[in-house]
Write a protein that holds these residues in place. Structure first.
Motif, PDB file in Angstrom:
ATOM      1  N   LYS A   3      29.953  30.043 -20.529  1.00  0.00           N
ATOM      2  CA  LYS A   3      28.730  30.706 -19.818  1.00  0.00           C
ATOM      3  C   LYS A   3      27.682  31.119 -20.737  1.00  0.00           C
ATOM      4  O   LYS A   3      26.713  30.797 -20.403  1.00  0.00           O
ATOM      5  CB  LYS A   3      29.140  31.779 -18.708  1.00  0.00           C
ATOM      6  CG  LYS A   3      28.165  32.383 -18.238  1.00  0.00           C
ATOM      7  CD  LYS A   3      28.564  33.550 -17.103  1.00  0.00           C
ATOM      8  CE  LYS A   3      27.438  34.269 -16.741  1.00  0.00           C
ATOM      9  NZ  LYS A   3      27.605  35.353 -15.692  1.00  0.00           N
ATOM     10  N   PHE A   4      28.076  31.873 -21.408  1.00  0.00           N
ATOM     11  CA  PHE A   4      27.187  32.618 -22.541  1.00  0.00           C
ATOM     12  C   PHE A   4      26.894  31.758 -23.533  1.00  0.00           C
ATOM     13  O   PHE A   4      25.753  31.658 -24.068  1.00  0.00           O
ATOM     14  CB  PHE A   4      27.756  33.979 -22.944  1.00  0.00           C
ATOM     15  CG  PHE A   4      27.972  34.907 -21.985  1.00  0.00           C
ATOM     16  CD1 PHE A   4      26.668  35.412 -21.246  1.00  0.00           C
ATOM     17  CD2 PHE A   4      29.081  35.331 -21.513  1.00  0.00           C
ATOM     18  CE1 PHE A   4      26.918  36.489 -20.097  1.00  0.00           C
ATOM     19  CE2 PHE A   4      29.098  36.206 -20.301  1.00  0.00           C
ATOM     20  CZ  PHE A   4      27.891  36.754 -19.632  1.00  0.00           C
ATOM     21  N   VAL A   5      27.766  30.787 -24.063  1.00  0.00           N
ATOM     22  CA  VAL A   5      27.374  29.809 -24.928  1.00  0.00           C
ATOM     23  C   VAL A   5      26.560  28.891 -24.524  1.00  0.00           C
ATOM     24  O   VAL A   5      25.519  28.653 -25.233  1.00  0.00           O
ATOM     25  CB  VAL A   5      28.606  29.055 -25.535  1.00  0.00           C
ATOM     26  CG1 VAL A   5      28.077  28.069 -26.296  1.00  0.00           C
ATOM     27  CG2 VAL A   5      29.661  30.126 -26.403  1.00  0.00           C
ATOM     28  N   ILE A   6      26.573  28.222 -23.195  1.00  0.00           N
ATOM     29  CA  ILE A   6      25.592  27.423 -22.691  1.00  0.00           C
ATOM     30  C   ILE A   6      24.212  28.117 -22.561  1.00  0.00           C
ATOM     31  O   ILE A   6      23.112  27.745 -23.021  1.00  0.00           O
ATOM     32  CB  ILE A   6      26.285  26.929 -21.290  1.00  0.00           C
ATOM     33  CG1 ILE A   6      27.379  26.021 -21.658  1.00  0.00           C
ATOM     34  CG2 ILE A   6      25.016  26.381 -20.695  1.00  0.00           C
ATOM     35  CD1 ILE A   6      28.011  25.414 -20.326  1.00  0.00           C
ATOM     36  N   SER A  35      35.063  20.607 -23.186  1.00  0.00           N
ATOM     37  CA  SER A  35      35.093  19.485 -22.883  1.00  0.00           C
ATOM     38  C   SER A  35      33.983  19.275 -21.790  1.00  0.00           C
ATOM     39  O   SER A  35      33.709  20.177 -21.401  1.00  0.00           O
ATOM     40  CB  SER A  35      36.535  19.102 -22.446  1.00  0.00           C
ATOM     41  OG  SER A  35      36.470  19.870 -21.333  1.00  0.00           O
ATOM     42  N   PHE A  36      33.543  17.944 -21.682  1.00  0.00           N
ATOM     43  CA  PHE A  36      32.752  17.570 -20.538  1.00  0.00           C
ATOM     44  C   PHE A  36      33.246  18.315 -19.327  1.00  0.00           C
ATOM     45  O   PHE A  36      32.525  18.616 -18.382  1.00  0.00           O
ATOM     46  CB  PHE A  36      32.597  16.051 -20.383  1.00  0.00           C
ATOM     47  CG  PHE A  36      31.604  15.858 -21.475  1.00  0.00           C
ATOM     48  CD1 PHE A  36      30.217  16.138 -21.769  1.00  0.00           C
ATOM     49  CD2 PHE A  36      32.279  14.813 -22.282  1.00  0.00           C
ATOM     50  CE1 PHE A  36      29.450  15.623 -22.805  1.00  0.00           C
ATOM     51  CE2 PHE A  36      31.205  14.139 -23.379  1.00  0.00           C
ATOM     52  CZ  PHE A  36      30.081  14.651 -23.809  1.00  0.00           C
ATOM     53  N   PRO A  41      31.128  21.889 -15.119  1.00  0.00           N
ATOM     54  CA  PRO A  41      31.298  22.809 -13.822  1.00  0.00           C
ATOM     55  C   PRO A  41      30.707  24.194 -14.156  1.00  0.00           C
ATOM     56  O   PRO A  41      30.270  24.692 -13.448  1.00  0.00           O
ATOM     57  CB  PRO A  41      32.965  22.976 -14.015  1.00  0.00           C
ATOM     58  CG  PRO A  41      33.490  21.509 -14.252  1.00  0.00           C
ATOM     59  CD  PRO A  41      32.186  21.200 -15.629  1.00  0.00           C
ATOM     60  N   ALA A  42      30.859  24.362 -15.390  1.00  0.00           N
ATOM     61  CA  ALA A  42      29.844  25.705 -15.892  1.00  0.00           C
ATOM     62  C   ALA A  42      28.423  25.770 -15.642  1.00  0.00           C
ATOM     63  O   ALA A  42      27.870  26.695 -15.218  1.00  0.00           O
ATOM     64  CB  ALA A  42      30.333  25.973 -17.522  1.00  0.00           C
ATOM     65  N   LYS A  48      23.994  27.363  -9.649  1.00  0.00           N
ATOM     66  CA  LYS A  48      24.417  28.339  -8.264  1.00  0.00           C
ATOM     67  C   LYS A  48      24.031  29.694  -8.246  1.00  0.00           C
ATOM     68  O   LYS A  48      23.409  30.301  -7.614  1.00  0.00           O
ATOM     69  CB  LYS A  48      25.359  27.945  -7.908  1.00  0.00           C
ATOM     70  CG  LYS A  48      25.691  26.596  -7.167  1.00  0.00           C
ATOM     71  CD  LYS A  48      27.473  26.349  -6.743  1.00  0.00           C
ATOM     72  CE  LYS A  48      27.458  24.941  -6.445  1.00  0.00           C
ATOM     73  NZ  LYS A  48      28.758  24.422  -6.580  1.00  0.00           N
ATOM     74  N   GLN A  49      24.450  30.254  -9.525  1.00  0.00           N
ATOM     75  CA  GLN A  49      24.047  31.697  -9.813  1.00  0.00           C
ATOM     76  C   GLN A  49      22.619  31.881  -9.865  1.00  0.00           C
ATOM     77  O   GLN A  49      22.331  33.278 -10.168  1.00  0.00           O
ATOM     78  CB  GLN A  49      24.974  32.289 -10.919  1.00  0.00           C
ATOM     79  CG  GLN A  49      26.573  32.316 -10.829  1.00  0.00           C
ATOM     80  CD  GLN A  49      27.330  32.661 -11.931  1.00  0.00           C
ATOM     81  OE1 GLN A  49      26.470  32.430 -13.159  1.00  0.00           O
ATOM     82  NE2 GLN A  49      28.267  32.976 -11.913  1.00  0.00           N
TER      83      GLN A  49
END
Length: 170
Positions: A3-6, A35-36, A41-42, A48-49
């Motif tokens: 999450k934080f890397v993205i 992976s994809f 999903p992340a 959504k968040q």
């Protein structure tokens, strides 16, 4: 941690899921390579968040979803980045945070690294005291794991000291 890397990668600009995968392969694969199947999903969860948004585009006849971090996402990312590092977490988690320290002021990054070095050195001292206590009764492999822990923490402290020293020269 993905999450934080993205979120961190999106602070550099708009990206597709494919772009994120390619950037991670080139930059973070020594400590995190998703992976994809985990990136998409992340991204969906982050959207959504309310931390990122997406737009749809067609390029060369291919459908693309382009993601952008928003103000709330940037705030959440910076709050995470400014939290002190728990050196007992996996090195992947630690390096994911350090990787983005350029997003902080030099002073803030330096303080976080100094605190980390202090915490590691305190843990080393505690383990060295423990070694004195248990050495007379510990089995070979038991004491060997303690030595590994001490040596590993000393390596970490030295690495972060070099990082801090190099940062001060910048």
């Amino acid at each position: 941690m993905i999450k934080f890397v993205i979120l961190g990668l999106l602070t550099y600009g708009q990206l597709t899921g494919y772009d994120i995968k390619q950037i991670m392969t080139r930059t973070t694969s020594n400590f995190m390579n998703a992976s994809f199947g985990s990136i998409y999903p992340a991204l969906s969860k982050l959207e959504k968040q309310g931390l990122i948004s997406s737009t749809k585009a067609i390029e060369n006849g291919k459908y693309k979803k382009i993601y952008t971090i928003n103000e709330i996402g940037e705030k959440v990312f910076i709050q995470w980045l400014e939290e002190p590092i728990d050196f007992m977490r996996s090195y992947e988690d630690i390096l994911a945070k350090v990787f983005f320290y350029e997003k902080l002021s030099k002073e803030k990054a330096s303080k976080l690294i100094e605190q980390l070095i202090e915490d590691i050195n305190n843990k080393i001292s505690g383990l060295e005291k423990l070694e004195i206590e248990v050495k007379p009764v510990a089995e070979y492999f038991e004491i060997s794991t303690l030595h590994f822990g001490i040596d590993h923490l000393k390596f970490m402290a030295n690495w972060y000291e070099r990082l801090l020293n190099n940062l001060s020269k910048k």
